[in-house]
Write a protein that holds these residues in place. Structure first.
Motif, PDB file in Angstrom:
ATOM      1  N   GLY A  25       0.127   3.939 -48.838  1.00  8.13           N
ATOM      2  CA  GLY A  25      -0.376   4.029 -47.478  1.00  8.13           C
ATOM      3  C   GLY A  25      -1.295   2.892 -47.074  1.00  8.13           C
ATOM      4  O   GLY A  25      -1.957   2.953 -46.034  1.00  8.13           O
ATOM      5  N   GLN A  26      -1.338   1.861 -47.895  1.00  7.53           N
ATOM      6  CA  GLN A  26      -2.246   0.729 -47.664  1.00  7.53           C
ATOM      7  C   GLN A  26      -1.428  -0.441 -47.129  1.00  7.53           C
ATOM      8  O   GLN A  26      -1.106  -1.383 -47.837  1.00  7.53           O
ATOM      9  N   ARG A  27      -1.115  -0.378 -45.820  1.00  9.10           N
ATOM     10  CA  ARG A  27      -0.194  -1.348 -45.225  1.00  9.10           C
ATOM     11  C   ARG A  27      -0.773  -2.064 -43.999  1.00  9.10           C
ATOM     12  O   ARG A  27      -0.113  -2.925 -43.427  1.00  9.10           O
ATOM     13  N   THR A  28      -1.976  -1.735 -43.593  1.00 15.27           N
ATOM     14  CA  THR A  28      -2.558  -2.423 -42.447  1.00 15.27           C
ATOM     15  C   THR A  28      -2.930  -3.843 -42.840  1.00 15.27           C
ATOM     16  O   THR A  28      -3.658  -4.060 -43.814  1.00 15.27           O
ATOM     17  N   ILE A  29      -2.427  -4.809 -42.100  1.00 17.12           N
ATOM     18  CA  ILE A  29      -2.666  -6.215 -42.416  1.00 17.12           C
ATOM     19  C   ILE A  29      -4.068  -6.614 -41.949  1.00 17.12           C
ATOM     20  O   ILE A  29      -4.430  -6.433 -40.782  1.00 17.12           O
ATOM     21  N   VAL A  30      -4.848  -7.143 -42.902  1.00 14.81           N
ATOM     22  CA  VAL A  30      -6.222  -7.555 -42.635  1.00 14.81           C
ATOM     23  C   VAL A  30      -6.344  -9.044 -42.944  1.00 14.81           C
ATOM     24  O   VAL A  30      -5.943  -9.502 -44.018  1.00 14.81           O
ATOM     25  N   MET A  31      -6.905  -9.803 -42.001  1.00 10.62           N
ATOM     26  CA  MET A  31      -7.109 -11.230 -42.180  1.00 10.62           C
ATOM     27  C   MET A  31      -8.602 -11.533 -42.216  1.00 10.62           C
ATOM     28  O   MET A  31      -9.336 -11.174 -41.289  1.00 10.62           O
ATOM     29  N   LEU A  32      -9.036 -12.170 -43.282  1.00 13.79           N
ATOM     30  CA  LEU A  32     -10.432 -12.536 -43.476  1.00 13.79           C
ATOM     31  C   LEU A  32     -10.566 -14.060 -43.454  1.00 13.79           C
ATOM     32  O   LEU A  32      -9.563 -14.776 -43.554  1.00 13.79           O
ATOM     33  N   GLN A  33     -11.790 -14.542 -43.366  1.00 14.31           N
ATOM     34  CA  GLN A  33     -12.048 -15.975 -43.468  1.00 14.31           C
ATOM     35  C   GLN A  33     -13.317 -16.230 -44.258  1.00 14.31           C
ATOM     36  O   GLN A  33     -14.155 -15.343 -44.434  1.00 14.31           O
ATOM     37  N   GLY A  34     -13.443 -17.451 -44.774  1.00 17.83           N
ATOM     38  CA  GLY A  34     -14.626 -17.838 -45.531  1.00 17.83           C
ATOM     39  C   GLY A  34     -14.435 -17.774 -47.030  1.00 17.83           C
ATOM     40  O   GLY A  34     -15.243 -18.296 -47.784  1.00 17.83           O
ATOM     41  N   ASP A  35     -13.371 -17.104 -47.495  1.00 16.14           N
ATOM     42  CA  ASP A  35     -13.031 -17.027 -48.920  1.00 16.14           C
ATOM     43  C   ASP A  35     -14.217 -16.576 -49.777  1.00 16.14           C
ATOM     44  O   ASP A  35     -14.528 -17.169 -50.801  1.00 16.14           O
ATOM     45  N   ARG A  36     -14.856 -15.490 -49.352  1.00 17.66           N
ATOM     46  CA  ARG A  36     -16.055 -15.019 -50.050  1.00 17.66           C
ATOM     47  C   ARG A  36     -15.742 -14.100 -51.233  1.00 17.66           C
ATOM     48  O   ARG A  36     -16.621 -13.813 -52.040  1.00 17.66           O
TER      49      ARG A  36
END
Length: 262
Positions: A155-166
């Motif tokens: 059930g973990q299918r929501t696409i999440v986009m992050l930035q900063g490579d932390r």
């Protein structure tokens, strides 16, 4: 660019992400070309509709037919965590394809990895250098740094986009994502205007996958045209201190940048 008559070259097409990228590009009605070293193997793996072009990323003289007339290049190739392998295959492949384009404006989607900016990690630094070449190339691009493949729950299918490579633990704690979703983001980035000149870490959240990723891309900060590095990254790799191999490639790719109006 959109699908239908647009031709997309998939680099690493027979790999675990590349096969999904081929399928997704075909689903979105692109004309798909695959750069392959072993044609007989590729025939067994890839759909009949894919145009197979034999070539080797480490041999620049073999890449001309692969890039001829393409509208986009999607890099899904990847090797081990050996510095030598990443340098000689992952990085060198990107450098050689960008040079083979010979100044023709082409949409680029590059897959690297989450944690690419981790200080002191030699193989990651070569992935970072491949990103820098793409940013310097003068082409429209999206750089996607996926989290750990296939550790996501059903059930973990929501696409999440992050930035900063932390997120830099070097474990699935940094984030997880399904292979087909990586492919979907790479191919979607080719035609979503808001994805242009963006670098992102890609992970999955709990919930369903979105139908449209335009708003997700739009929320990201674009990379600066004045920098070789991503918009929110913290990187301490001065160009003048970089290996001669990279500095030579960078100079060549900058010299061959598409001219205005190309």
């Amino acid at each position: 660019m959109t699908g239908r008559s647009s031709t997309v070259l998939i680099v690493g097409a027979t790999g675990s992400i590349g096969r999904h990228a081929v399928a997704e590009a075909l689903r979105q009605s692109y004309v798909v070309r695959a750069l392959v070293r072993d044609r007989a193997r590729a025939v067994r793996i890839l759909p009949d509709r894919v145009d197979l072009v034999t070539g080797d990323l480490t041999r620049p003289d073999t890449l001309g037919p692969a890039v001829d007339g393409v509208d986009a290049v999607v890099f899904t190739h990847g090797s081990t965590t050996s510095e030598r392998d990443v340098r000689d295959n992952d990085y060198t492949g990107v450098a050689n394809v960008l040079k083979a384009l010979n100044g023709r404006r082409t949409r680029i989607a590059l897959m690297t990895a989450i944690g690419t900016t981790r200080p002191g990690v030699a193989y990651a630094q070569w992935k970072l250098r491949s990103e820098r070449l793409v940013r310097a190339s003068g082409n429209p691009y999206t750089i996607v740094r996926p989290g750990w493949f296939d550790y996501n729950q059903p059930g973990q299918r929501t696409i999440v986009m992050l930035q900063g490579d932390r997120r830099q633990t070097g474990s699935p704690a940094d984030g997880v994502i399904a292979r087909d979703e990586i492919a979907r983001v790479l191919i979607d980035s080719l035609h979503v205007d808001a994805a242009n000149h963006k670098t992102l870490e890609l992970i999955a959240g709990h919930g369903p996958e979105q139908d449209d990723l335009a708003t997700v891309f739009a929320a990201l900060t674009p990379d600066s045209a004045e920098s070789l590095d991503a918009a929110e990254d913290i990187v301490d790799l001065p160009t003048e201190s970089e290996p001669e191999m990279f500095r030579r490639d960078l100079a060549s790719i900058r010299e061959g940048r598409p001219k205005d109006g190309d």
